[in-house]
Write a protein that holds these residues in place. Sequence first.
Motif, PDB file in Angstrom:
ATOM      1  N   GLN A 230      -3.955   1.311   2.064  1.00 58.73           N
ATOM      2  CA  GLN A 230      -3.472   0.134   1.343  1.00 58.73           C
ATOM      3  C   GLN A 230      -3.548   0.366  -0.163  1.00 58.73           C
ATOM      4  O   GLN A 230      -4.583   0.810  -0.673  1.00 58.73           O
TER       5      GLN A 230
ATOM      6  N   GLN B 110       2.783  -6.034  -3.860  1.00 57.25           N
ATOM      7  CA  GLN B 110       2.944  -6.811  -2.638  1.00 57.25           C
ATOM      8  C   GLN B 110       2.868  -8.293  -2.941  1.00 57.25           C
ATOM      9  O   GLN B 110       1.974  -8.742  -3.661  1.00 57.25           O
ATOM     10  N   GLY B 111       3.834  -9.027  -2.446  1.00 57.62           N
ATOM     11  CA  GLY B 111       3.820 -10.474  -2.593  1.00 57.62           C
ATOM     12  C   GLY B 111       4.465 -11.003  -3.843  1.00 57.62           C
ATOM     13  O   GLY B 111       4.439 -12.206  -4.096  1.00 57.62           O
TER      14      GLY B 111
ATOM     15  N   ARG C 250       8.671  -5.097  -0.647  1.00 61.23           N
ATOM     16  CA  ARG C 250       7.259  -4.684  -0.553  1.00 61.23           C
ATOM     17  C   ARG C 250       6.595  -5.660   0.417  1.00 61.23           C
ATOM     18  O   ARG C 250       5.844  -6.536   0.015  1.00 61.23           O
ATOM     19  N   PRO C 251       6.862  -5.493   1.702  1.00 57.20           N
ATOM     20  CA  PRO C 251       6.399  -6.476   2.676  1.00 57.20           C
ATOM     21  C   PRO C 251       4.902  -6.445   2.947  1.00 57.20           C
ATOM     22  O   PRO C 251       4.332  -7.449   3.389  1.00 57.20           O
ATOM     23  N   ASN C 252       4.251  -5.312   2.696  1.00 52.36           N
ATOM     24  CA  ASN C 252       2.811  -5.219   2.914  1.00 52.36           C
ATOM     25  C   ASN C 252       2.215  -4.164   1.992  1.00 52.36           C
ATOM     26  O   ASN C 252       2.916  -3.574   1.164  1.00 52.36           O
ATOM     27  N   LEU C 253       0.929  -3.900   2.159  1.00 54.12           N
ATOM     28  CA  LEU C 253       0.228  -3.030   1.210  1.00 54.12           C
ATOM     29  C   LEU C 253       0.405  -1.545   1.488  1.00 54.12           C
ATOM     30  O   LEU C 253      -0.163  -0.715   0.781  1.00 54.12           O
ATOM     31  N   THR C 254       1.162  -1.196   2.527  1.00 54.38           N
ATOM     32  CA  THR C 254       1.347   0.224   2.837  1.00 54.38           C
ATOM     33  C   THR C 254       2.811   0.647   2.886  1.00 54.38           C
ATOM     34  O   THR C 254       3.114   1.800   3.194  1.00 54.38           O
TER      35      THR C 254
ATOM     36  N   SER D 222       7.067   0.194   1.320  1.00 56.36           N
ATOM     37  CA  SER D 222       8.055  -0.326   0.377  1.00 56.36           C
ATOM     38  C   SER D 222       9.398   0.326   0.662  1.00 56.36           C
ATOM     39  O   SER D 222       9.456   1.426   1.231  1.00 56.36           O
TER      40      SER D 222
END
Lengths: 117, 114
Positions: free
Chosen positions: A28, A51-52, A70-74, A76
């Motif tokens: 992450q 993210q977010g 960038r849907p999540n922390l891992t 893009s």
Amino acid sequence: SAVISQKPSRDICQRGTSLTIQCQVDSQVTMMFWYRQQPGQSLTLIATANQGSEATYESGFVIDKFPISRPNLTFSTLTVSNMSPEDSSIYLCSVEAGESSGANVLTFGAGSRLTVL
Amino acid sequence: AQSVTQLDSHVSVSEGTPVLLRCNYSSSYSPSLFWYVQHPNKGLQLLLKYTSAATLVKGINGFEAEFKKSETSFHLTKPSAHMSDAAEYFCVVSDQYSGYALNFGKGTSLLVTP
């Protein structure tokens, strides 16, 4: 440090089409960065993706041309829209290398080499 | 504003001879300086970095660089070139205000001949 996987590694595209590049990180990370390396040129930062929130674009780059998710922390994605031959480049994803590497140190993916005909 | 200038686009050396890749920088603030290497079809790899500690920085694969403020230089050296050193090398600058917005030089292509 983080390990980055980019897909596709290379592609040949037709003028006017769009292509989405994926970047997957094995850990992450807060910030992910997208760079462009035009033929025979150095790397230029396109945008920073947190993210977010909406990506932050550098001067000369706009969201309509280079939409980023960038849907999540891992993960893009970078889309190159309505491509022209001038978009032929290597596109690289990068992330912070980690605290042990020190400040401002980035880890890079192998890049996605796009050729637009 | 900050920038780097890599003085040579191509450098050719014989295996076993010294390597010198030149880089000059410009920065309004205390800079952080890096050298990255890019082998064909591989991602960029950090060789070494300077962040206001010792001016002589040792990196991986026998490379080192010396930060010279008076000359605004950060040249990369290696005593003896190896065939596997053939690659593209980028000098990079950032500062406390640019953060991760790294400013890359145009790169120097190193050719190592037998």
